[in-house]
Design an enzyme around this catalytic site. Structure first.
Site, mmCIF file in Angstrom:
data_model
loop_
_atom_site.group_PDB
_atom_site.id
_atom_site.type_symbol
_atom_site.label_atom_id
_atom_site.label_comp_id
_atom_site.label_asym_id
_atom_site.label_seq_id
_atom_site.Cartn_x
_atom_site.Cartn_y
_atom_site.Cartn_z
ATOM 1 C CG ASP A 54 -3.022 9.889 -8.451
ATOM 2 O OD1 ASP A 54 -1.856 10.286 -8.598
ATOM 3 O OD2 ASP A 54 -3.936 10.164 -9.251
ATOM 4 N N GLY A 85 3.130 8.427 -10.220
ATOM 5 C CA GLY A 85 2.950 7.085 -10.769
ATOM 6 C C GLY A 85 4.156 6.545 -11.489
ATOM 7 C CB THR A 136 4.271 -12.395 -6.120
ATOM 8 O OG1 THR A 136 3.571 -11.547 -7.038
ATOM 9 C CG2 THR A 136 3.447 -13.641 -5.851
ATOM 10 C CG HIS A 153 -7.514 6.813 -10.637
ATOM 11 N ND1 HIS A 153 -6.242 6.853 -10.123
ATOM 12 C CD2 HIS A 153 -7.571 7.802 -11.555
ATOM 13 C CE1 HIS A 153 -5.553 7.817 -10.704
ATOM 14 N NE2 HIS A 153 -6.332 8.426 -11.576
ATOM 15 N NE ARG A 173 6.596 -2.144 -6.553
ATOM 16 C CZ ARG A 173 6.322 -1.997 -7.848
ATOM 17 N NH1 ARG A 173 5.413 -2.749 -8.406
ATOM 18 N NH2 ARG A 173 6.978 -1.127 -8.577
#
Length: 565
Positions: free
Chosen positions: A329, A301, A521, A13, A411
């Site tokens: 990560d 994280g 956002t 991941h 973000r």
């Protein structure tokens, strides 16, 4: 020029690639933006992001001096190089070897890579570095001392002491989903009371201690600890133990979905968040003591927890706080590349302070026009795209904003964003419910030119929406759409030198509304990565029901029923 390519997130991941040339960060992108699979789950491949990094800099595999991987595939055995051709092909793609990619890759320990991602971009000579995550290479929490000679690990806690796993299991228990949804628990925590006892977590002078023995998970030592980590049996048992612990605390497991958690679930979120904050503060204090410095750098994280970071930022003993914006990560790609570059003598401490995350792909006018034509989009070319978008935002529209190089990290920071007027809570609720299609209680964040009127700590860290600030009374009154129920906001301070078009947008919004602030956002829908290409932006904007899209110099009207120009 010496080139080092760093790979992060190869634990199936969050794969990513970062290119460093002569100690300077040239390119950084996450594989999910290319694969369109959120977090690029169930794959180690960083082939597309690596190939893009090379194309961005106009080089080929033969120009790469070293590839650094933030992962030891042979843990717990020591390993400093990967020579397995099959594994290298999995990481870099099947054609990389034939194209001249290195036949041996450098291994940078997972937590060391996290630490490097926080310390080397902080622009400081010395710092305590705190890494807290789920786990990597058998470690869940670590403290390092950063100095001109590099990073020295001074303390490590094993995977059995994972605050990240505690937090993600609480997220699952209250019905909010798996580890990818931990941010939801942070938002929910503001609505409850910290009244749920957590007897498995013991706060100590130097941090914390987790003990789930009474819930069927005794500590594991020796070879058993290693095997149970590598075959994931410990993690499976850990989930069962946490489910029992939370249930015994009086909180039944909630059904998946999480849109309407009951009072006990909300209070569990608050209690776990409060415990995390206390543990992080104790760890930070211990880190400063062990290293003898007042500067703290944070990654891993858990460092994505804005509320916890806000506590650290307001702690008097911490004179300077730097949180790596790409703290997950994926950010290990940056750390692995910089650590490898330092070892090669290409990077020296202190380097420049990281001022932005705009390190990903950008698209030419020609590429945008091609995408517009393919989509049959209705668009115009206003004299000033910032003014045109600002006018729509001030009128209450929700606008997609796609400009320049993409952000690294989770973000959206004014490159791949959805924007709206922060003066209205009704509009905030519309963005949450109808556009983002997510829980109504989740906060939305502001981009602003200056923090003075809006936060009680206007000079605190605010470059990447990763630190929560206390909102002023003025913010509560005038921009309530971006103030959370706990009285905080997580701002992005926009630098006009770095993002001139975005800064101009804010000035135009100020001319129309009186406030140089916009609700911002990420430009994506549920379960999908942030948009990467113009085609992604057009498709996602239409699917999410945006009113308009400002993409490069083009303003796309998404409300028109006529889809031809």
């Amino acid at each position: 020029m010496g080139y080092v390519l760093g790979l992060g997130g190869p634990y199936h991941h969050d794969a990513a690639a970062c290119l460093v040339g002569d100690g300077r960060v040239l390119a950084f992108a996450e594989e999910e933006r290319f694969s369109r699979i959120k977090h690029h789950r169930d794959s180690r491949s960083a082939a597309q992001s690596a190939a893009w990094c090379l194309r961005q800099s106009g080089i080929g595999w033969a120009d790469i001096d070293d590839v650094a991987v933030a992962w030891n595939p042979y843990w717990p055995n020591y390993c400093d190089r990967i020579g397995d051709a099959e594994l290298i092909a999995e990481l870099l793609g099947p054609d990389a070897r034939a194209a001249g990619a290195p036949r041996r890759l450098t291994v940078i320990g997972h937590h060391l890579a996290h630490a490097a991602s926080a310390f080397y971009p902080a622009g400081v000579t010395e710092a305590a570095v705190l890494v807290v995550d789920g786990s990597g290479d058998g470690v869940s929490t670590s403290i390092h001392h950063g100095s001109p000679v590099g990073l020295r690990t001074v303390r490590e806690l094993p995977y059995t002491q994972s605050l990240g796993w505690m937090y993600q299991n609480a997220t699952t228990h209250v019905g909010l989903g798996d580890w990818t949804n931990a941010g939801k628990l942070m938002g929910l925590a503001a609505y409850g009371q910290p009244r749920i006892e957590l007897p498995f977590l013991h706060l100590t002078d130097d941090g914390y201690h987790l003990d789930l023995t009474r819930y069927g998970l005794p500590p594991f030592l020796g070879a058993d600890a290693t095997s149970r980590y590598t075959d994931f049996s410990y993690y499976r048992d850990l989930k069962l133990a946490y489910a029992k612990a939370f249930t015994d605390a009086g909180v039944p497991a909630q059904p998946p979905g999480g849109h309407h958690p009951d009072r006990m679930a909300v209070d569990l979120a608050t209690s776990v968040q409060a415990a995390l904050q206390q543990a992080m503060l104790a760890l930070a204090t211990n880190a400063l003591t062990l290293t003898g410095t007042a500067t703290l750098c944070v990654a891993g994280g858990v460092a994505l927890n804005c509320t916890s970071n806000g506590i650290l930022a307001r702690t008097p003993a911490i004179a300077d706080l730097f949180v790596q914006p790409a703290a997950s990560d994926a950010g290990c790609a940056l750390g692995a590349a910089l650590e490898c570059a330092r070892r090669r003598g290409d990077f020296t401490v202190p380097g420049p302070r990281q001022a932005h995350t705009l390190l990903g792909p950008e698209y030419s006018h020609a590429a945008i026009e091609t995408a517009l034509a393919a989509a049959g989009a209705r668009y115009s070319t206003p004299d000033d795209i910032a003014a045109a978008a600002a006018h729509r935002i001030a009128a209450g529209q929700v606008v997609g904003w796609f400009q320049g190089r993409a952000e690294a990290g989770p973000r959206a920071l004014g490159a791949r964003s959805i924007l709206a007027d922060p003066r209205s809570t009704t509009l905030r609720d519309h963005v949450n419910r109808d556009v983002k299609r997510r829980e109504m209680w989740r906060p939305l964040a502001p981009s602003m030119l200056d923090l003075t009127s809006w936060t009680t700590t206007p000079h605190g860290p605010a470059e990447a929406m990763i630190v929560a600030h206390h909102a002023t009374d003025t913010a509560h009154e005038q921009i309530p759409g971006v103030v959370h129920v706990d009285g905080t906001l997580r701002p992005q301070r926009v630098d006009p030198q770095i993002q001139p078009t975005y800064a101009r947008l804010l000035r135009e919004i100020q001319a129309e509304t009186g406030h140089a602030v916009v609700l911002n956002t990420s430009f994506n829908g549920p379960g999908e990565p942030i948009v990467a290409t113009p085609a992604d932006a057009l498709a996602s904007g239409a699917r999410l029901g945006l009113d308009a899209l400002a993409i490069g110099d083009y303003l796309v009207d998404l409300t028109a029923s006529n889809t031809t120009r």
